[in-house]
Design an enzyme around this catalytic site. Structure first.
Site, PDB file in Angstrom:
ATOM      1  N   TYR A   1       6.237   4.563  10.640  1.00  0.00           N
ATOM      2  CA  TYR A   1       7.063   4.708   9.438  1.00  0.00           C
ATOM      3  C   TYR A   1       6.816   6.055   8.794  1.00  0.00           C
ATOM      4  O   TYR A   1       5.668   6.462   8.577  1.00  0.00           O
ATOM      5  CB  TYR A   1       6.755   3.577   8.451  1.00  0.00           C
ATOM      6  CG  TYR A   1       7.404   3.745   7.097  1.00  0.00           C
ATOM      7  CD1 TYR A   1       8.785   3.866   6.983  1.00  0.00           C
ATOM      8  CD2 TYR A   1       6.649   3.791   5.928  1.00  0.00           C
ATOM      9  CE1 TYR A   1       9.384   4.036   5.743  1.00  0.00           C
ATOM     10  CE2 TYR A   1       7.233   3.937   4.678  1.00  0.00           C
ATOM     11  CZ  TYR A   1       8.604   4.071   4.603  1.00  0.00           C
ATOM     12  OH  TYR A   1       9.199   4.233   3.378  1.00  0.00           O
ATOM     13  N   CYS A   2       7.897   6.791   8.501  1.00  0.00           N
ATOM     14  CA  CYS A   2       7.823   8.073   7.793  1.00  0.00           C
ATOM     15  C   CYS A   2       6.898   9.032   8.542  1.00  0.00           C
ATOM     16  O   CYS A   2       7.064   9.254   9.736  1.00  0.00           O
ATOM     17  CB  CYS A   2       7.389   7.830   6.350  1.00  0.00           C
ATOM     18  SG  CYS A   2       7.455   9.288   5.279  1.00  0.00           S
ATOM     19  N   LEU A   3       5.896   9.611   7.885  1.00  0.00           N
ATOM     20  CA  LEU A   3       4.987  10.529   8.561  1.00  0.00           C
ATOM     21  C   LEU A   3       4.241   9.843   9.691  1.00  0.00           C
ATOM     22  O   LEU A   3       3.886  10.483  10.694  1.00  0.00           O
ATOM     23  CB  LEU A   3       3.976  11.101   7.563  1.00  0.00           C
ATOM     24  CG  LEU A   3       4.510  11.991   6.447  1.00  0.00           C
ATOM     25  CD1 LEU A   3       3.363  12.512   5.612  1.00  0.00           C
ATOM     26  CD2 LEU A   3       5.310  13.144   7.014  1.00  0.00           C
TER      27      LEU A   3
ATOM     28  N   GLY B   1       5.563   7.798  11.673  1.00  0.00           N
ATOM     29  CA  GLY B   1       6.472   7.871  12.804  1.00  0.00           C
ATOM     30  C   GLY B   1       6.432   9.232  13.475  1.00  0.00           C
ATOM     31  O   GLY B   1       6.494   9.338  14.709  1.00  0.00           O
TER      32      GLY B   1
END
Length: 601
Positions: free
Chosen positions: A332-334, A336
């Site tokens: 998720y987000c960073l 990812g």
């Protein structure tokens, strides 16, 4: 937090050495002048840190360069100046007409700040219209100037928008009719409550909150409360394994890598909207990375440390505990972005332990990285590095302030009016509680992230190295599930969609309603949610975002259900669940979830 330095572990030291790059290397100095040069450089860093403190971390040269570009081109654009003069005269005439009591047709979008009936009466209707006209005029003045670079144009439009919103009549109790009406109706008690709210917030920010202050949300009680065990701990992460709720589970576990900029439990909020609890209920064994909240002693942690001690260590543990040959990795987000680096390195090295890879609001290409990219250049990154040099980290308050500026109307001015002028407290909710629970960024890692990924876009351009060799997203062979959100100001969905340009495998892409956080926390039964989903096989022709959007119909409901089905079709037949951690050794259960790292302040 202790401020004493601690030795770097051998693994951490190896990772730090492996990530030395040409950007951070300094020209060599002779022994005769090395010490004086170091003193001069230290003085410069101190001066820059002082500037950063005065400007809330924003480099003056970034704004100065953009302003000079705009001002120079505007000065040589007589047509643009005439257009702005004509528009200003038209606005003045419209205000005069409104002041005389006549309705003036306008193309301005409805502004919720001025939606109440109080704003429709004179003179407040004139103030509201003047504010909207002023905002639009300045946007027009900053954009469409012949010759200005798009980056400078966007930055100037953003900054003038912030300044104009700051001067809005809604932000003053003397010109806000809603506040004036409440003050008369309550005999000023709204302002008394507002003053109390200010005192409470200041005390809470300084760590002096009253012990009897009501806390509607608490980690481990009604946040991050899905039952589980911490089954691995190192210098950077605790790994949580969640307890099964079904008699049989899929053999491939799910490993979730959240962003380290906030606490992990964005994906394990309340019981009704926890993605972790949902996936466990679907018959999956779920593991979650919980990042340490770094302190001064962690200043030398690098991006490579986050990959090795974070993603790779978690993969090793999850597979050792479950005895599965493969797992489903979700970032998720960073988290990812970091997962994409780890997965690319695994693909390059023929490590086939990934059954699938999923990216939630995560970017691998940063050329269109949202509004934060407006401020990122060499000058800004250098200022941030100098700001971090003293303490060895970037504080959560500094990060939270930067994100708040991106949505100042909703995150700064709206709460100020509600809490301090109207004397009301907004209803607390779990996502807001998580949003206030930030973490620090180690100086080295954050510098590498800003320079390598955002500034230089090394990953997308094939310049990012792991173990001395470049990695590419095209080396990922596992199928990919990617999610973008319609209103994302951090990772615009068109930027997330660029994964199609780099992936050389099957990609399933989802575009869901909501923003960067709320679009991901989109549990079944959440009213008003919709999403689009489409598969792009590896041998299918590329579709740009506009064509993909036009050809993909929207569906009502939550994308979580389709995600669960997608994972299930790429998993083996269900079997009895694995043990919670290993019976002995380094993966034995250490404590109950949510563990200790998430509690660090």
């Amino acid at each position: 937090m202790s401020t004493q330095s601690k030795p770097i572990s051998p693994q951490k030291g190896k990772a730090a050495l492996s990530t030395q790059t040409s950007e951070t290397q300094k020209p060599s100095a002779s022994p005769d002048n090395a010490q004086p040069l170091a003193r001069f450089e230290a003085l410069d860093r101190m001066a820059h840190a002082s500037v950063a403190k005065a400007t809330s971390g924003l480099s003056p040269s970034v704004l100065g360069e953009a302003w000079m570009d705009w001002a120079t081109h505007l000065a040589t654009s007589p047509g643009k100046r005439l257009q702005l003069m004509e528009q200003a005269m038209h606005n003045a005439q419209a205000l005069w007409t409104t002041g005389l009591g006549n309705d003036t047709p306008t193309d301005a979008k409805p502004d919720q700040r001025f939606a109440s009936e109080h704003w429709q009466t004179y003179p407040f209707n004139v103030l509201a219209q003047a504010q909207q006209q002023s905002w639009q005029w300045w946007q027009d003045a900053m954009t469409g100037v012949h010759g200005v670079t798009p980056e400078h144009e966007n930055l100037m439009a953003f900054v003038t928008g912030l300044i104009t919103d700051t001067a809005s009549p809604s932000n003053s109790p003397l010109t806000n009719p809603d506040v004036i009406a409440a003050t008369f109706a309550e005999g000023g008690q709204n302002l008394v409550r507002g003053a109390q709210h200010i005192a409470q917030d200041v005390a809470r920010k300084n760590g002096d909150a009253h012990p009897n202050d009501e806390q509607p949300f608490e980690v481990g009680r009604n946040l991050a409360a899905t039952p589980g065990k911490v089954v691995c701990r190192n210098d950077l992460i605790e790994l949580i394994q969640y307890a099964p709720t079904t008699g049989i589970v899929r053999p491939e576990p799910i490993l979730i890598v959240p962003a380290w900029i906030m606490k992990y439990y964005i994906l394990d909020l309340s019981a009704q909207n926890s993605m972790v609890a949902f996936l466990v209920a679907q018959g999956f064994t779920v593991f979650m990375v919980s990042w340490k909240n770094p302190d001064e002693s962690d200043r030398d942690l690098s991006m490579e440390d986050y990959r090795e001690l974070g993603v790779m260590a978690a993969i090793d543990a999850a597979l050792a505990i479950t005895k599965a040959p493969k797992l489903h990795a979700v970032g998720y987000c960073l988290g990812g972005t970091l997962l994409s680096i780890a997965a690319a390195a695994m693909g390059r090295d023929k490590d086939k332990r990934l059954a699938s890879v999923s990216f939630l609001a995560a970017q691998v290409d940063f050329t269109e990285a949202g509004q934060l990219k407006l401020f990122i250049n060499d000058s800004e990154v250098t200022l941030i590095e100098d700001m971090m040099a003293g303490k060895g980290y970037l504080s959560s308050d500094q990060m939270a302030g930067a994100f708040a500026l991106l949505r100042a109307r909703d995150l700064i001015w709206g709460p100020m009016i509600r809490d301090y002028m109207l004397g009301q407290r907004g209803d607390a909710y779990d996502l807001m509680a998580w949003n206030a629970d930030g973490t620090r960024m180690p100086a080295r890692m954050h510098s590498e992230y800003l320079r390598k990924l955002i500034l230089n876009n090394d990953l997308a351009e094939g310049h990012y190295h792991v173990d001395g060799k470049a990695v590419a997203v095209s080396d990922i062979r596992a199928p990919i599930f990617a999610v973008g959100t319609e209103d994302d100001h951090v990772a615009p969905w068109q930027s997330v969609y660029k994964l199609h340009l780099f992936a050389d495998t099957d990609v399933t892409f989802v575009l869901t309603s909501g923003g960067h956080n709320a679009g991901i926390v989109s549990e079944p039964g959440h009213a008003g949610r919709h999403f689009r989903i489409a598969d792009t096989p590896a041998d299918m022709d590329y579709r740009d975002p506009a064509r993909w959007l036009a050809e993909t119909d929207a569906e009502d409901g939550s994308w979580w259900i389709d995600f669960s089905s997608w994972l299930a079709t790429r998993s083996g037949e269900p079997a009895p669940p694995p043990s919670m951690g290993a019976a002995t050794g380094k993966y034995k259960s250490l404590c109950d979830a949510p563990g200790t790292y998430v509690m660090q302040r």
